[in-house]
Structure formats: structure tokens, C-alpha cells
Write a protein that holds these residues in place. Structure first.
Motif, PDB file in Angstrom:
ATOM      1  N   VAL A 287       8.236   1.678 -28.217  1.00 47.27           N
ATOM      2  CA  VAL A 287       9.620   2.072 -28.006  1.00 47.27           C
ATOM      3  C   VAL A 287       9.694   2.660 -26.605  1.00 47.27           C
ATOM      4  CG1 VAL A 287      11.534   3.527 -28.740  1.00 47.27           C
ATOM      5  CG2 VAL A 287      10.033   2.490 -30.453  1.00 47.27           C
ATOM      6  N   LEU A 288      10.427   1.987 -25.705  1.00 45.00           N
ATOM      7  CA  LEU A 288      10.453   2.374 -24.297  1.00 45.00           C
ATOM      8  C   LEU A 288      11.522   3.419 -24.025  1.00 45.00           C
ATOM      9  CD1 LEU A 288       8.886  -0.374 -24.225  1.00 45.00           C
ATOM     10  CD2 LEU A 288       9.923  -0.760 -21.997  1.00 45.00           C
ATOM     11  N   LYS A 289      11.200   4.271 -23.071  1.00 43.74           N
ATOM     12  CA  LYS A 289      12.151   5.219 -22.510  1.00 43.74           C
ATOM     13  C   LYS A 289      12.515   4.755 -21.097  1.00 43.74           C
ATOM     14  CE  LYS A 289      10.131   9.097 -25.068  1.00 43.74           C
ATOM     15  NZ  LYS A 289       9.477  10.439 -24.960  1.00 43.74           N
ATOM     16  N   PRO A 290      13.654   5.230 -20.566  1.00 45.85           N
ATOM     17  CA  PRO A 290      14.041   4.822 -19.205  1.00 45.85           C
ATOM     18  C   PRO A 290      12.934   5.107 -18.198  1.00 45.85           C
ATOM     19  CG  PRO A 290      15.877   5.899 -20.271  1.00 45.85           C
ATOM     20  CD  PRO A 290      14.704   6.054 -21.204  1.00 45.85           C
ATOM     21  N   GLY A 291      12.676   4.106 -17.329  1.00 41.61           N
ATOM     22  CA  GLY A 291      11.622   4.233 -16.322  1.00 41.61           C
ATOM     23  C   GLY A 291      10.283   3.695 -16.774  1.00 41.61           C
ATOM     24  N   GLN A 292      10.193   3.226 -18.013  1.00 41.57           N
ATOM     25  CA  GLN A 292       8.943   2.678 -18.533  1.00 41.57           C
ATOM     26  C   GLN A 292       8.997   1.145 -18.563  1.00 41.57           C
ATOM     27  OE1 GLN A 292       8.411   4.587 -22.392  1.00 41.57           O
ATOM     28  NE2 GLN A 292       7.333   6.324 -21.446  1.00 41.57           N
ATOM     29  N   GLN A 293       7.809   0.555 -18.591  1.00 45.54           N
ATOM     30  CA  GLN A 293       7.688  -0.909 -18.611  1.00 45.54           C
ATOM     31  C   GLN A 293       6.615  -1.321 -19.603  1.00 45.54           C
ATOM     32  OE1 GLN A 293       5.617  -3.484 -15.429  1.00 45.54           O
ATOM     33  NE2 GLN A 293       7.808  -3.659 -14.867  1.00 45.54           N
ATOM     34  N   ALA A 294       6.990  -2.207 -20.537  1.00 46.03           N
ATOM     35  CA  ALA A 294       6.020  -2.792 -21.467  1.00 46.03           C
ATOM     36  C   ALA A 294       5.469  -4.067 -20.849  1.00 46.03           C
ATOM     37  CB  ALA A 294       6.670  -3.093 -22.807  1.00 46.03           C
ATOM     38  N   GLN A 295       4.145  -4.208 -20.860  1.00 47.72           N
ATOM     39  CA  GLN A 295       3.483  -5.372 -20.280  1.00 47.72           C
ATOM     40  C   GLN A 295       2.706  -6.101 -21.364  1.00 47.72           C
ATOM     41  OE1 GLN A 295       1.137  -3.793 -17.044  1.00 47.72           O
ATOM     42  NE2 GLN A 295       2.919  -3.351 -15.781  1.00 47.72           N
ATOM     43  N   LEU A 296       3.191  -7.295 -21.694  1.00 45.36           N
ATOM     44  CA  LEU A 296       2.579  -8.082 -22.759  1.00 45.36           C
ATOM     45  C   LEU A 296       1.659  -9.128 -22.156  1.00 45.36           C
ATOM     46  CD1 LEU A 296       2.337  -8.909 -25.738  1.00 45.36           C
ATOM     47  CD2 LEU A 296       4.401 -10.305 -25.435  1.00 45.36           C
ATOM     48  N   HIS A 297       0.365  -9.065 -22.493  1.00 53.47           N
ATOM     49  CA  HIS A 297      -0.615 -10.025 -21.990  1.00 53.47           C
ATOM     50  C   HIS A 297      -0.588 -11.289 -22.852  1.00 53.47           C
ATOM     51  CE1 HIS A 297      -2.692  -7.000 -19.356  1.00 53.47           C
ATOM     52  NE2 HIS A 297      -2.063  -6.189 -20.204  1.00 53.47           N
ATOM     53  N   LYS A 298      -1.136 -12.369 -22.302  1.00 59.62           N
ATOM     54  CA  LYS A 298      -1.112 -13.642 -23.019  1.00 59.62           C
ATOM     55  C   LYS A 298      -1.961 -13.623 -24.288  1.00 59.62           C
ATOM     56  CE  LYS A 298       0.224 -16.696 -19.247  1.00 59.62           C
ATOM     57  NZ  LYS A 298      -0.083 -17.930 -18.489  1.00 59.62           N
ATOM     58  N   GLY A 300      -1.773 -11.370 -26.434  1.00 56.37           N
ATOM     59  CA  GLY A 300      -1.002 -10.661 -27.444  1.00 56.37           C
ATOM     60  C   GLY A 300      -1.082  -9.151 -27.350  1.00 56.37           C
ATOM     61  N   ILE A 301      -1.982  -8.634 -26.538  1.00 49.12           N
ATOM     62  CA  ILE A 301      -2.125  -7.189 -26.387  1.00 49.12           C
ATOM     63  C   ILE A 301      -1.064  -6.667 -25.415  1.00 49.12           C
ATOM     64  CG2 ILE A 301      -3.652  -5.340 -25.606  1.00 49.12           C
ATOM     65  CD1 ILE A 301      -6.010  -7.060 -26.474  1.00 49.12           C
ATOM     66  N   MET A 302      -0.461  -5.539 -25.766  1.00 45.38           N
ATOM     67  CA  MET A 302       0.600  -4.971 -24.948  1.00 45.38           C
ATOM     68  C   MET A 302       0.197  -3.587 -24.467  1.00 45.38           C
ATOM     69  SD  MET A 302       4.689  -4.947 -25.719  1.00 45.38           S
ATOM     70  CE  MET A 302       4.481  -4.294 -27.373  1.00 45.38           C
ATOM     71  N   SER A 303       0.559  -3.296 -23.221  1.00 46.30           N
ATOM     72  CA  SER A 303       0.276  -1.984 -22.645  1.00 46.30           C
ATOM     73  C   SER A 303       1.579  -1.382 -22.123  1.00 46.30           C
ATOM     74  CB  SER A 303      -0.752  -2.091 -21.518  1.00 46.30           C
ATOM     75  OG  SER A 303      -0.290  -2.961 -20.500  1.00 46.30           O
ATOM     76  N   LEU A 304       1.560  -0.086 -21.848  1.00 44.50           N
ATOM     77  CA  LEU A 304       2.762   0.616 -21.421  1.00 44.50           C
ATOM     78  C   LEU A 304       2.526   1.282 -20.073  1.00 44.50           C
ATOM     79  CD1 LEU A 304       5.644   1.582 -22.188  1.00 44.50           C
ATOM     80  CD2 LEU A 304       4.576   3.647 -23.136  1.00 44.50           C
ATOM     81  N   ASP A 305       3.398   0.964 -19.115  1.00 47.00           N
ATOM     82  CA  ASP A 305       3.396   1.646 -17.820  1.00 47.00           C
ATOM     83  C   ASP A 305       4.492   2.708 -17.887  1.00 47.00           C
ATOM     84  OD1 ASP A 305       3.547   2.525 -15.216  1.00 47.00           O
ATOM     85  OD2 ASP A 305       3.682   0.524 -14.317  1.00 47.00           O
ATOM     86  N   GLU A 306       4.085   3.954 -17.957  1.00 47.98           N
ATOM     87  CA  GLU A 306       5.049   5.038 -18.140  1.00 47.98           C
ATOM     88  C   GLU A 306       5.785   5.402 -16.852  1.00 47.98           C
ATOM     89  OE1 GLU A 306       3.672   8.384 -20.335  1.00 47.98           O
ATOM     90  OE2 GLU A 306       2.338   7.195 -21.593  1.00 47.98           O
ATOM     91  N   HIS A 307       5.284   4.955 -15.710  1.00 49.26           N
ATOM     92  CA  HIS A 307       5.918   5.255 -14.427  1.00 49.26           C
ATOM     93  C   HIS A 307       6.092   3.949 -13.644  1.00 49.26           C
ATOM     94  CE1 HIS A 307       5.220   9.489 -15.290  1.00 49.26           C
ATOM     95  NE2 HIS A 307       3.963   9.184 -15.576  1.00 49.26           N
ATOM     96  N   ALA A 308       6.894   3.077 -14.203  1.00 51.16           N
ATOM     97  CA  ALA A 308       7.080   1.746 -13.613  1.00 51.16           C
ATOM     98  C   ALA A 308       7.937   1.822 -12.347  1.00 51.16           C
ATOM     99  CB  ALA A 308       7.733   0.815 -14.627  1.00 51.16           C
ATOM    100  N   ASP A 309       7.731   0.847 -11.477  1.00 56.33           N
ATOM    101  CA  ASP A 309       8.567   0.720 -10.270  1.00 56.33           C
ATOM    102  C   ASP A 309       9.825  -0.043 -10.673  1.00 56.33           C
ATOM    103  OD1 ASP A 309       9.765   0.191  -7.834  1.00 56.33           O
ATOM    104  OD2 ASP A 309       7.860  -0.104  -6.783  1.00 56.33           O
ATOM    105  N   VAL A 310      10.830   0.709 -11.127  1.00 53.64           N
ATOM    106  CA  VAL A 310      12.064   0.102 -11.619  1.00 53.64           C
ATOM    107  C   VAL A 310      12.792  -0.646 -10.506  1.00 53.64           C
ATOM    108  CG1 VAL A 310      14.320   0.585 -12.633  1.00 53.64           C
ATOM    109  CG2 VAL A 310      12.294   1.811 -13.443  1.00 53.64           C
ATOM    110  N   GLU A 311      12.771  -0.090  -9.295  1.00 54.65           N
ATOM    111  CA  GLU A 311      13.447  -0.733  -8.164  1.00 54.65           C
ATOM    112  C   GLU A 311      12.875  -2.117  -7.901  1.00 54.65           C
ATOM    113  OE1 GLU A 311      14.534   0.095  -3.449  1.00 54.65           O
ATOM    114  OE2 GLU A 311      12.891   1.170  -4.408  1.00 54.65           O
TER     115      GLU A 311
END
Length: 389
Positions: A287-298, A300-311
Motif C-alpha cells: 500500500v503506497l503513500k505519496p512519494g513512494q514507488q512500487a517496483q515489480l520485477h519480472k 514477480g518479486i516487488m520492492s518499495l522505494d520509499e523516497h522515489a524521484d517523483v519528478e
């Protein structure tokens, strides 16, 4: 122009050393002279020029490959035939000429014009429920179609809008799809008021009217969503390499987010700007919060970048490329999609990491001038871009 000058001009034509204006004049003269319409010389001058040209023709023929050649008649007032033969030899080897056969008219084939590589723009195809296709960039503004109880409109600014004309659910709903080519982008307003921006090489499939308890759409490529809030969950099914849903699912109520799900990228990235996003895959859930990025690998494993470069993630929607420690291959994929060019690598891929901002309306030559500042050098040949090691 006297006889000597005229003869010298013909000789320069044969050797390919005359100017373009002289070349055009000679060919125009020849096409007229063969019909005895125009001749700049007096009869005695013709004889003088003929002697000089005849000797030149014989030199050309003697240097040609050994084949059966019908000689040109050396007679008065026939020097212009020899001149014509010399010109034809200069452009297409040589021809067999006699007094009885007409001399072919010289035809110049213009070289194909090389168009400069320009940035992309509003280009898309709309596929309606019955399978018919509308080219949106050339379609007239106004009503394009009636899909069930929904009117499909093209606005003056190029926006595609679905206006629902009913209260409540429809019994049968046609599914539509909007797809952008390389060098294309488009914006669509869905029947519930949700706004979607499509990047290049992307496709969105959606119903002309939302029914049931969910609002479901299917995405390939990249899109930015501003979901209109209501009590029905909005779900984006990400299409996998198999052509079916399976690349993850994004579930929201009302929010702003970007999904980048190109098949040639190693990751599927969902970046949240505001609201809340529920990102799930077959193996993971976030469950993402503003400014976060979910990264889904091929895998099937997913990771979370809590300080994503939104710009960086949403800059394309605002007409910019923004790169932050991006690899050369990542940058070149973006350029290939937006400028509709082929990218090849001459040897090892440069290992530089690139940072900076480039307007998406820049000429591609300007783009590579900027990249050269980061020691990335390219050669442009038409629509083929070679990245040098």
C-alpha cells in the motif's frame, strides 16, 4: 557563347565538373536540339565544334568495355548527336546510337529527401467496440462515435472525452482502446471523469461505460492517472508479455499516480503522487503513500522505494525528460520511443550515468549535443542512431 565555349561546356558536363546551373542548361538544350528547335551556333561553328566532340567521343568509346558498338556517323550537322551521346555516357555508361533511332530523353530522378528527426506529438488510434479504427490526429473535432449511451468527442485541444448520457449502469457496454505509436502521446477522459495521459508506445483498454462494482481498465506501456473519486474502486490491470493481465494490479479510489509498464523494461514502476494506491502481484503486496514507488520485477518479486524521484517519473507528462543517475540504455529507450528512431550500439555500451533535464520538444540534434556534455557520443544517419563506445 561561341563555339569553343560551347564545346568546353559540353566537355565539362561529360567530366562532371560543370555547375548545377550549367548542367540544367545543357540538358534543356539537348532535349530541344534533338527536335531541331534550338541551336545557338552558326553552321560553320557547328563544323568546328563537331570535330572536337567527335574526337572526344572516339576516346570515350575506345575506353569502354569491348562490345559491339554501332559507330556514330561523322557527317555535317550530326555533331550534336555525338554531344548527346557523350552526355548520356556521363550519366548512364553509353548508348548505341544510329541516325534512324531517336535519342532517349534524359530523365533526372530526384534523390529521396531526408526528413529531419522531430519530436513526437499528439498521435493515437482509437479502436471502437465494433473493431473500426479512428486516426485521432487527423480526425475532425466534435462527435466521433456513439458507444452505447456514451458519446465520444474529440476536443479542440486534442483531448478525447467520453460523455456518458445515462444515470446508472448500462446493460451492455462496448470496450474501446486508445493506443499511441512511437512518437505519439494522447489524453483521454474516461466515462467516470478520470483523466489519463498516455505516453508513447502505450495502450489503454476501457469500457465505454463503467458497470458493476468496479471500474476496470487495462494498460500496456506508460500512463499517468488522475482518478475521479467515487465509491467504486478503480483498478488498472497491467498487461504482461503474454498479452493478458498478469503484470500486476493497481487498485485505488481517487488518486494521482503514474504507471510505467513497458515490456522492454526490467521493472514495472508505480509512482504515487497523492492519495493511496494498493499495488499487488502474484507474490507481493504494498500500500503506497505519496512519494513512494512500487517496483515489480519480472520474477514477480516487488520492492518499495520509499523516497522515489517523483519528478523523474512524471516529467514526461509535463513535456520534459528528467534523468537521475540513469543508464545510457535507459535514456536511449526513452529517446527511441519519443523520436521514433532506431538505436544501435557500436561496441560496448558506455557505462556513464546521466543526470539532467531535456525539453521533449527539442530537436534530436539538440538532445545529443546535451548528451555529449556527459561524454555520450552518437552518430545520426536518418532515423538510425549509433551510440559510439
Amino acid at each position: 557563347m561561341n563555339a569553343n565555349e560551347f564545346s568546353d561546356l559540353l566537355q565539362r558536363y561529360r567530366l562532371g565538373t560543370c555547375s548545377s546551373a550549367e548542367k540544367e542548361w545543357i540538358e534543356g538544350w539537348y532535349n530541344e536540339r534533338r527536335n531541331d528547335i534550338y541551336n545557338p551556333l552558326r553552321e560553320e561553328e557547328e563544323d568546328m565544334v563537331g570535330e572536337r566532340i567527335y574526337s572526344n567521343v572516339q576516346a570515350v568509346l575506345s575506353s569502354a568495355p569491348a562490345e559491339k558498338v554501332i559507330p556514330i556517323w561523322r557527317s555535317k550537322r550530326m555533331w550534336w548527336v555525338a554531344a548527346g551521346t557523350m552526355m548520356l555516357m556521363a550519366t548512364a555508361g553509353y548508348f548505341l546510337v544510329t541516325r534512324k533511332d531517336p535519342v532517349p530523353v534524359i530523365v533526372q530522378t530526384p534523390k529521396p529527401e531526408t526528413r529531419p528527426v522531430m519530436p513526437g506529438g499528439n498521435k493515437a488510434l482509437l479502436t471502437l467496440g465494433d473493431g473500426s479504427v479512428i486516426v485521432l490526429d487527423s480526425a475532425a473535432n466534435g462527435a466521433l462515435s456513439l458507444q452505447g449511451k456514451t458519446i465520444v468527442l474529440k476536443k479542440q485541444d486534442g483531448q478525447l472525452v467520453y460523455q456518458s448520457q445515462h444515470n446508472g449502469n448500462q446493460d451492455a457496454v462496448a470496450w474501446n482502446a486508445i493506443s499511441t505509436p512511437r512518437g505519439g502521446q494522447y489524453q483521454v477522459v474516461l466515462p467516470d471523469g478520470t483523466k489519463v495521459w498516455l505516453n508513447a508506445v502505450s495502450s489503454l483498454r476501457f469500457p465505454a461505460g463503467f458497470t458493476g462494482k468496479e471500474r476496470v481498465v487495462e494498460l500496456t506501456g506508460e500512463a499517468y492517472f488522475e482518478v475521479n473519486h467515487n465509491n467504486l474502486p478503480f483498478i488498472v490491470e497491467i498487461i504482461s508479455a503474454t498479452g493478458r493481465p498478469g503484470g500486476g494490479k493497481v487498485k485505488v479510489l481517487g488518486t494521482h499516480f503514474n504507471i510505467k509498464a513497458y515490456l522492454d523494461e526490467s521493472l514495472i514502476k508505480t509512482t504515487l503522487l497523492e492519495g493511496s494506491v494498493d499495488m499487488t502481484s502474484t507474490q507481493s503486496h504494498y500500500v503506497l503513500k505519496p512519494g513512494q514507488q512500487a517496483q515489480l520485477h519480472k520474477n514477480g518479486i516487488m520492492s518499495l522505494d520509499e523516497h522515489a524521484d517523483v519528478e523523474e517519473a512524471v516529467a514526461w507528462k509535463d513535456g520534459r525528460f528528467v534523468f537521475n543517475e540513469a543508464s545510457v540504455e535507459t535514456v536511449m529507450r526513452e529517446i527511441a520511443r519519443w523520436y521514433d528512431v532506431e538505436i544501435v550500439y557500436a561496441g560496448k555500451v558506455p557505462d556513464e550515468k546521466l543526470e539532467g533535464e531535456i525539453p521533449r520538444n527539442s530537436n534530436i540534434t539538440e538532445v545529443f549535443k546535451i548528451l555529449e556534455l556527459s561524454n555520450v557520443h552518437c552518430k545520426i544517419e536518418g532515423r538510425k542512431i549509433t551510440v559510439l563506445p
